[in-house]
Design a protein around this motif. Structure first.
Motif, PDB file in Angstrom:
ATOM      1  N   ALA A  71       0.814  -1.221   0.000  1.00  0.00           N
ATOM      2  CA  ALA A  71       0.000   0.000   0.000  1.00  0.00           C
ATOM      3  C   ALA A  71       0.845   1.268   0.000  1.00  0.00           C
ATOM      4  O   ALA A  71       0.339   2.347  -0.333  1.00  0.00           O
ATOM      5  N   GLN A  72       2.123   1.158   0.320  1.00  0.00           N
ATOM      6  CA  GLN A  72       2.974   2.350   0.407  1.00  0.00           C
ATOM      7  C   GLN A  72       3.386   2.869  -0.968  1.00  0.00           C
ATOM      8  O   GLN A  72       3.816   4.001  -1.104  1.00  0.00           O
ATOM      9  N   LYS A  73       3.288   2.045  -1.983  1.00  0.00           N
ATOM     10  CA  LYS A  73       3.568   2.448  -3.369  1.00  0.00           C
ATOM     11  C   LYS A  73       4.964   3.049  -3.540  1.00  0.00           C
ATOM     12  O   LYS A  73       5.149   4.076  -4.179  1.00  0.00           O
ATOM     13  N   VAL A  74       5.966   2.401  -2.955  1.00  0.00           N
ATOM     14  CA  VAL A  74       7.351   2.840  -3.128  1.00  0.00           C
ATOM     15  C   VAL A  74       7.775   2.521  -4.555  1.00  0.00           C
ATOM     16  O   VAL A  74       7.620   1.392  -5.022  1.00  0.00           O
ATOM     17  N   SER A  75       8.308   3.506  -5.234  1.00  0.00           N
ATOM     18  CA  SER A  75       8.692   3.355  -6.637  1.00  0.00           C
ATOM     19  C   SER A  75       9.678   2.204  -6.815  1.00  0.00           C
ATOM     20  O   SER A  75      10.727   2.154  -6.165  1.00  0.00           O
ATOM     21  N   GLY A  76       9.324   1.282  -7.708  1.00  0.00           N
ATOM     22  CA  GLY A  76      10.199   0.172  -8.045  1.00  0.00           C
ATOM     23  C   GLY A  76      10.175  -0.985  -7.070  1.00  0.00           C
ATOM     24  O   GLY A  76      10.779  -2.029  -7.338  1.00  0.00           O
TER      25      GLY A  76
END
Length: 167
Positions: A71-76
């Motif tokens: 859910a944090q949607k950290v890029s890559g």
């Protein structure tokens, strides 16, 4: 002994107050509620719960932590729950480097299984009864690496937010 942090380890543009504000907000609004839920689950180590697979408590805390990471949607970032027969699942996530001039790799480790209950809890407290009191969260597992997945990813996100490239 701790290694000395080189003077050039962090960029001079790093804003410690903004960094602290980001971490405080994430901790208070997301991590404390997640840890509160985590503490309530008796996800004991297989050494203390012979029926750990059937009880599925470890499965639940792994699922909850993995969902929070995603859910944090950290890029890559990629996440995998590794499962081997007869072994507790392992959450593996990789946040690739954003710094191109450095070949270093950083490993952050934690675990979600817990030690068993014990006697001697103060009145109103218990191993599977989370309680936030005077800024401290009481319950089994909250101070024994249960926070590691949340703290590790928050550290990465805090640096990303300030544009600090990661190895």
């Amino acid at each position: 002994m701790n290694a000395r942090i080189p003077d050039d380890a962090l960029p001079p543009t790093l804003d410690p107050k903004a960094l602290q504000a980001f971490v405080d907000d994430k901790w208070d609004n997301e991590i404390i509620p997640a840890l509160t839920d985590y503490i309530a689950v008796p996800a004991k180590s297989p050494a203390f719960d012979a029926d750990w697979e059937k009880n599925a408590f470890i499965e639940r805390v792994v699922r909850d932590a993995a969902q929070w990471v995603e859910a944090q949607k950290v890029s890559g970032l990629t996440l995998e729950v590794v499962r081997l027969p007869g072994r507790t699942p392992v959450i593996f996530f990789d946040a690739p480097a954003t710094r191109s001039d450095n070949g270093d790799t950083i490993l952050l480790y934690g675990h979600l299984d817990k030690q068993p209950e014990f006697s001697g809890w103060r009145a109103g407290l218990g191993p599977w009864t989370p309680k936030l009191e005077d800024g401290k969260l009481y319950g089994r597992g909250g101070a024994d690496d249960g926070y590691a997945v949340y703290a590790s990813l928050t550290a990465i996100m805090a640096l990303d937010k300030q544009g600090v490239p990661r190895p």
